[in-house]
Design an enzyme around this catalytic site. Structure first.
Site, PDB file in Angstrom:
ATOM      1  N   TYR A 134      -2.656  -6.350   9.097  1.00 44.15           N
ATOM      2  CA  TYR A 134      -3.780  -5.519   8.654  1.00 44.15           C
ATOM      3  C   TYR A 134      -4.440  -6.121   7.413  1.00 44.15           C
ATOM      4  CZ  TYR A 134      -0.009  -3.806   5.675  1.00 44.15           C
ATOM      5  OH  TYR A 134       1.051  -3.738   4.817  1.00 44.15           O
ATOM      6  N   GLY A 156      -3.416  -3.564  12.249  1.00 43.84           N
ATOM      7  CA  GLY A 156      -2.178  -2.838  12.010  1.00 43.84           C
ATOM      8  C   GLY A 156      -2.278  -1.676  11.031  1.00 43.84           C
ATOM      9  N   THR A 202      11.113  -3.057   3.464  1.00 39.97           N
ATOM     10  CA  THR A 202      10.305  -4.078   4.117  1.00 39.97           C
ATOM     11  C   THR A 202      10.969  -5.431   3.913  1.00 39.97           C
ATOM     12  OG1 THR A 202       8.049  -4.890   4.440  1.00 39.97           O
ATOM     13  CG2 THR A 202       8.689  -4.388   2.165  1.00 39.97           C
ATOM     14  N   ALA A 240       8.834 -12.146  18.609  1.00 40.18           N
ATOM     15  CA  ALA A 240      10.205 -11.663  18.803  1.00 40.18           C
ATOM     16  C   ALA A 240      10.919 -11.556  17.467  1.00 40.18           C
ATOM     17  CB  ALA A 240      10.964 -12.585  19.752  1.00 40.18           C
ATOM     18  N   LYS A 285      15.253  -5.704   5.784  1.00 42.94           N
ATOM     19  CA  LYS A 285      15.446  -4.768   6.910  1.00 42.94           C
ATOM     20  C   LYS A 285      16.827  -4.917   7.557  1.00 42.94           C
ATOM     21  CE  LYS A 285      10.604  -3.974   7.985  1.00 42.94           C
ATOM     22  NZ  LYS A 285       9.525  -3.975   8.972  1.00 42.94           N
ATOM     23  N   ASN A 291       7.173 -15.361  23.349  1.00 41.13           N
ATOM     24  CA  ASN A 291       7.406 -15.875  22.000  1.00 41.13           C
ATOM     25  C   ASN A 291       7.394 -17.396  22.003  1.00 41.13           C
ATOM     26  OD1 ASN A 291       7.876 -15.244  19.230  1.00 41.13           O
ATOM     27  ND2 ASN A 291       9.943 -16.085  19.449  1.00 41.13           N
ATOM     28  N   LYS A 320       0.831  -1.206   0.000  1.00 39.39           N
ATOM     29  CA  LYS A 320       0.000   0.000   0.000  1.00 39.39           C
ATOM     30  C   LYS A 320       0.869   1.261   0.000  1.00 39.39           C
ATOM     31  CE  LYS A 320      -3.875  -2.304   1.313  1.00 39.39           C
ATOM     32  NZ  LYS A 320      -4.404  -3.023   0.162  1.00 39.39           N
ATOM     33  N   SER A 321       2.185   1.116   0.158  1.00 42.03           N
ATOM     34  CA  SER A 321       3.036   2.286   0.402  1.00 42.03           C
ATOM     35  C   SER A 321       3.000   3.331  -0.722  1.00 42.03           C
ATOM     36  CB  SER A 321       4.467   1.846   0.690  1.00 42.03           C
ATOM     37  OG  SER A 321       4.505   1.147   1.907  1.00 42.03           O
ATOM     38  N   GLY A 325      11.206  -9.358  13.538  1.00 44.95           N
ATOM     39  CA  GLY A 325      11.656  -8.015  13.169  1.00 44.95           C
ATOM     40  C   GLY A 325      10.722  -6.921  13.660  1.00 44.95           C
TER      41      GLY A 325
END
Ligand code: NDP
Length: 273
Positions: free
Chosen positions: A217, A239, A62, A128, A66, A151, A16-17, A130
């Site tokens: 999300y 999210g 993303t 736990a 990362k 976790n 969506k960015s 990224g």
């Protein structure tokens, strides 16, 4: 010629960015372009070098890049250093300055949009990986009375705890370690909801009237959110707010102007029912 920005990831089919940053640019009158670049796995540095050679001013990052971005950076801001991962960079000559806005996006959403102050609260985060790593420092900065991390692979939760050793209010463990006392805010930072799965969470962790927040999300009512609702949580969030808020942080860092997030959150929201 508009200033160039991009998202680097692989795959990027459903990102969506570009839509979010395009809307932010229109809302703030900024002259910029924003594209999605699906770099080959193992080819992050070469793809970013090529983008910079074409005049690229900044990028979002993303999965799975990362950590590559962390290694590529010439300067790491405190949150990126703490997370060991980078989700945003800006380029100034030879400098590649790196940030991580995932966690601050989450905290902005919880505190500003959802109206839950973290100070003095009991907060439990599952996961736990990224996204969880990026969230630890901003969540601790909110001043919770207790911050617990659970976790599936307990060693990863313990390792994350050691990374932030010195924070007296931080405890780590497996899912079986939590359930005796309820938490005001429970955050799902696992990827389980992407596959309709639910970590083995004791429903007693949810305080009646508390907040349950899933970082995933676009999935509607996930098994985690349903468990929370049935256990008495008073407020549910996915999210989308975190996504919009981390994007707004990046945009402001690059351009010096803060875009509004409420219209974007409304546009992307999927009913939680
Ligand atoms: P990672 O792959 O790095 O970590 C995955 C985590 O989920 C690990 O802790 C893993 O546990 C746990 N996990 C996965 N499946 C299960 C399961 N069935 N039961 C219990 N635990 C499970 O992923 P990320 O941290 O990058 O992403 C996590 C989620 O956050 C994703 O769903 C992503 O979409 C979302 N996200 C949302 C953002 C937003 O802006 N809203 C931004 C970034 C991420 P283990 O260590 O035991 O394997």
């Amino acid at each position: 010629m508009p200033d160039r920005y991009a998202l680097f990831g692989h795959p990027l089919a459903h990102t969506k960015s570009p839509m979010i940053h395009g809307a932010f640019a229109r809302d703030t009158g900024q002259d910029l372009s924003y594209e999605a670049i699906e770099a080959p796995v193992g080819g992050f540095a070469a793809a970013v070098d090529a983008f910079r050679a074409r005049g690229g001013r900044g990028i979002n990052v993303t999965q799975p890049f990362k950590v590559d971005a962390f290694e590529y950076a010439t300067e790491l801001c405190a949150r990126a250093k703490a997370a060991g991962a980078v989700n945003c960079m800006k380029f100034e000559g030879a400098r590649a300055i790196a940030e991580n806005f995932d966690g601050v996006g989450l905290v902005n959403d919880i505190e500003r949009n959802l109206g839950f102050a973290l100070a003095g609260k009991r907060v439990l985060m599952m996961g736990a990986g990224g996204a969880a790593r990026g969230a630890v420092l901003p969540l601790l900065s909110g001043g919770p009375a207790l911050f617990a991390i659970a976790n599936r692979t307990i060693a990863k939760a313990k390792s994350l705890g050691r990374h932030f050793a010195g924070h007296a209010r931080l405890v780590t463990g497996g899912y079986g370690d939590f359930g005796d006392e309820p938490f005001d805010v429970v955050i799902n930072a696992t990827s389980a909801s992407l596959r309709g799965e639910l970590p083995p969470l004791d429903p007693r962790v949810f305080a009646v009237g508390g907040l349950a927040c899933d970082m995933v999300y676009g999935k509607g009512m996930t098994p985690f959110l349903r468990l929370a609702w049935n256990a008495g949580a008073g407020r549910l969030a996915d999210g989308v707010g975190m996504l919009a808020e981390q994007a707004a942080e990046a945009f402001e860092w690059w351009r010096g102007v803060r875009p509004p997030t409420a219209p974007m959150i409304r546009k992307l929201a999927v009913p939680l029912a």
